[in-house]
Write an enzyme that holds these catalytic residues in place. Structure first.
Site, PDB file in Angstrom:
ATOM      1  N   ASP A  37      52.888 -28.388  15.111  1.00 22.96           N
ATOM      2  CA  ASP A  37      53.394 -28.819  16.413  1.00 22.96           C
ATOM      3  C   ASP A  37      54.241 -30.096  16.298  1.00 22.96           C
ATOM      4  O   ASP A  37      54.576 -30.531  15.198  1.00 22.96           O
ATOM      5  CB  ASP A  37      52.228 -29.008  17.395  1.00 22.96           C
ATOM      6  CG  ASP A  37      51.251 -30.106  16.966  1.00 22.96           C
ATOM      7  OD1 ASP A  37      51.516 -30.822  15.978  1.00 22.96           O
ATOM      8  OD2 ASP A  37      50.212 -30.255  17.636  1.00 22.96           O
ATOM      9  N   GLU A  91      56.252 -47.230  17.426  1.00 19.95           N
ATOM     10  CA  GLU A  91      55.877 -45.849  17.726  1.00 19.95           C
ATOM     11  C   GLU A  91      54.756 -45.841  18.773  1.00 19.95           C
ATOM     12  O   GLU A  91      54.790 -45.110  19.752  1.00 19.95           O
ATOM     13  CB  GLU A  91      55.386 -45.176  16.449  1.00 19.95           C
ATOM     14  CG  GLU A  91      54.770 -43.814  16.644  1.00 19.95           C
ATOM     15  CD  GLU A  91      54.137 -43.313  15.334  1.00 19.95           C
ATOM     16  OE1 GLU A  91      54.750 -42.466  14.683  1.00 19.95           O
ATOM     17  OE2 GLU A  91      53.025 -43.769  14.983  1.00 19.95           O
ATOM     18  N   TRP A 120      54.732 -31.643   2.693  1.00 21.18           N
ATOM     19  CA  TRP A 120      54.816 -32.120   4.076  1.00 21.18           C
ATOM     20  C   TRP A 120      54.523 -30.938   4.984  1.00 21.18           C
ATOM     21  O   TRP A 120      54.674 -29.786   4.541  1.00 21.18           O
ATOM     22  CB  TRP A 120      56.197 -32.722   4.383  1.00 21.18           C
ATOM     23  CG  TRP A 120      56.197 -33.529   5.652  1.00 21.18           C
ATOM     24  CD1 TRP A 120      56.688 -33.171   6.862  1.00 21.18           C
ATOM     25  CD2 TRP A 120      55.643 -34.836   5.823  1.00 21.18           C
ATOM     26  NE1 TRP A 120      56.463 -34.174   7.780  1.00 21.18           N
ATOM     27  CE2 TRP A 120      55.827 -35.203   7.171  1.00 21.18           C
ATOM     28  CE3 TRP A 120      54.993 -35.742   4.970  1.00 21.18           C
ATOM     29  CZ2 TRP A 120      55.390 -36.426   7.687  1.00 21.18           C
ATOM     30  CZ3 TRP A 120      54.566 -36.961   5.493  1.00 21.18           C
ATOM     31  CH2 TRP A 120      54.774 -37.286   6.840  1.00 21.18           C
ATOM     32  N   GLU A 173      52.896 -32.479  13.940  1.00 20.68           N
ATOM     33  CA  GLU A 173      52.779 -32.000  12.566  1.00 20.68           C
ATOM     34  C   GLU A 173      51.337 -31.614  12.234  1.00 20.68           C
ATOM     35  O   GLU A 173      50.830 -31.891  11.155  1.00 20.68           O
ATOM     36  CB  GLU A 173      53.323 -33.063  11.600  1.00 20.68           C
ATOM     37  CG  GLU A 173      54.477 -33.837  12.235  1.00 20.68           C
ATOM     38  CD  GLU A 173      55.465 -34.450  11.278  1.00 20.68           C
ATOM     39  OE1 GLU A 173      55.150 -35.479  10.718  1.00 20.68           O
ATOM     40  OE2 GLU A 173      56.551 -33.882  11.107  1.00 20.68           O
TER      41      GLU A 173
HETATM   42  C1  BGC Z   1      55.101 -37.697  14.495  1.00 20.58           C
HETATM   43  C2  BGC Z   1      56.287 -36.786  14.618  1.00 20.58           C
HETATM   44  C3  BGC Z   1      57.561 -37.522  14.292  1.00 20.58           C
HETATM   45  C4  BGC Z   1      57.463 -38.272  12.977  1.00 20.58           C
HETATM   46  C5  BGC Z   1      58.670 -39.165  12.713  1.00 20.58           C
HETATM   47  C6  BGC Z   1      55.106 -38.340  13.125  1.00 20.58           C
HETATM   48  O1  BGC Z   1      54.021 -39.196  13.029  1.00 20.58           O
HETATM   49  O2  BGC Z   1      53.907 -36.964  14.648  1.00 20.58           O
HETATM   50  O3  BGC Z   1      56.377 -36.296  15.920  1.00 20.58           O
HETATM   51  O4  BGC Z   1      58.624 -36.612  14.258  1.00 20.58           O
HETATM   52  O5  BGC Z   1      56.324 -39.068  12.978  1.00 20.58           O
HETATM   53  O6  BGC Z   1      58.881 -40.061  13.778  1.00 20.58           O
END
Ligand code: BGC
Length: 377
Positions: free
Chosen positions: A173, A331, A123, A176
């Site tokens: 960042d 999301e 990860w 990710e």
């Molecule tokens: C996002 C992260 C987030 C994670 C879990 C990822 O797709 O880029 O910012 O922490 O999902 O929600």
């Protein structure tokens, strides 16, 4: 100017009437494991973990809604994760001091199983923002409730040392991505955690002093290299903006809402990234680069503090419109994707994008709490 506390607005009324505030509290409570960890999403397998970043903002939202038990259970869980890794942190710091810089995979993890185990497999783990934001949220909770420090001082000491040592290293960042860069939002989250520790009377003076010195160093670096043409930028050396930069202003307070750099940053994000909801950044291809609920909420939160009531209403109305019939907030939504040709690839890899996402619900709750507390301008 009359300053009245807003107990209701059309959008707030709508949120209450449609049950979205209650649903948000329920989704978050249901997503909290007995350990105290918040799962990122209960239905999206890739997010069956607890992230420090998401969790810190979720705990902050619960604290703002008087759900102190849930917030504190999360803080205790985080403290336990760090406490179990104090030797590892000491080793990472010692290596950095003697010039043997640890590799990204040697660092603390970004996400853990809700039982607190480190997940197997690769990860993008070297992300420091969540640890900084956690310290900030912990301090905010204690400031709000006046309850004594529950987290061992040794945990704070360790984390201050860790963040101070690696704040200026390139890392992944908020999204990710881009391990090769120093990200302004990440640096400001670290700053916020250190700054919060520097001013907390319960923290020993020597730790406070180290936190203050490191926070000042980050501020200088961001002010010198993280501002282009009067706006914060995505990473040092970039000219682009990223919507996560809103958090540098509200709620983290690196810049005041009416600071010229804050105004220009928000202006760019509004112009470039906010057609209705809010995109992460222009090159975003994740699930086609849709519009994110939590980012619309951060922007709404900025506008609450800036007194731009109409814009708050627009953004809250947009967020409410993204909920499904059960009150789940996703999301992101696929409307007006930046790179629609990438959607199928992600759906094939991980299935439909996450819903509900606890962090989306949390950000809505924080805006609502703040809206009800902030006098109109
Ligand atoms: C996002 C992260 C987030 C994670 C879990 C990822 O797709 O880029 O910012 O922490 O999902 O929600």
């Amino acid at each position: 100017m009359t300053r009245t506390v807003r107990t209701t607005t059309p959008a707030l009324r709508h949120l209450v009437e449609t049950g979205l505030i209650e649903a948000s509290l329920r989704v978050i409570a249901d997503g909290q494991a007995p350990s105290g960890a918040f799962v990122a999403s209960p239905t999206f397998a890739t997010y069956d973990y607890s992230w420090f970043r998401d969790g810190a903002f979720i705990a902050d939202a619960m604290s703002r809604h008087g759900r102190h038990g849930e917030a504190e259970a999360f803080h205790r869980w985080c403290a336990g994760i760090v406490a179990d890794r104090r030797d590892r942190i000491a080793d990472l710091v010692a290596r950095a001091r003697r010039g043997d810089l640890p590799a990204p995979e040697d660092h603390l993890r970004t996400r853990y199983t809700v039982e607190g185990r480190e997940a197997d497999g690769f990860w993008e783990n070297f992300q420091l923002d969540g640890y900084g934001t956690w310290l900030w949220a912990l301090r905010e909770h204690h400031r709000r409730t006046g309850r004594p420090l529950e987290v061992p001082v040794s945990v704070i000491d360790s984390l201050v040392e860790y963040l101070a040592t690696f704040a200026d290293e390139p890392s992944y960042d908020w999204w990710e991505e881009h391990l090769e860069h120093r990200h302004v939002s990440t640096m400001v989250c670290i700053w916020a955690g250190l700054d919060a520790m520097a001013s907390w009377e319960d923290v020993p003076p020597d730790v406070r002093e180290r936190a203050a010195a490191a926070a000042a160093g980050i501020r200088d670096r961001v002010e010198a290299d993280g501002v282009v043409d009067g706006s914060l930028v995505k990473w040092l050396g970039s000219t682009a903006v990223d919507a996560s930069l809103v958090a540098c202003i509200v709620p983290l307070g690196f810049l005041d809402v009416d600071h010229p750099i804050a105004l220009r940053t928000i202006e760019r994000i509004e112009e470039e990234l906010a057609p209705a909801g809010v995109h992460r950044y222009l090159d975003d291809v994740y699930y086609g680069g849709g519009q994110w609920i939590l980012l619309a909420a951060f922007l709404a939160w900025y506008h609450v503090r800036a007194g731009n009531d109409e814009r708050v209403e627009e953004l809250l109305t947009w967020i409410a419109g993204t909920a499904d019939a059960d009150g789940n907030l996703p999301e992101q939504v696929a409307d007006g994707m930046l790179h629609p040709d990438h959607l199928a690839r992600w759906e094939a890899k991980w299935g439909p994008s996450a819903s509900p996402l606890l962090w989306s619900h949390a950000m809505l709750l924080s805006v609502v709490a703040d809206l009800m507390e902030t006098p109109s301008r």
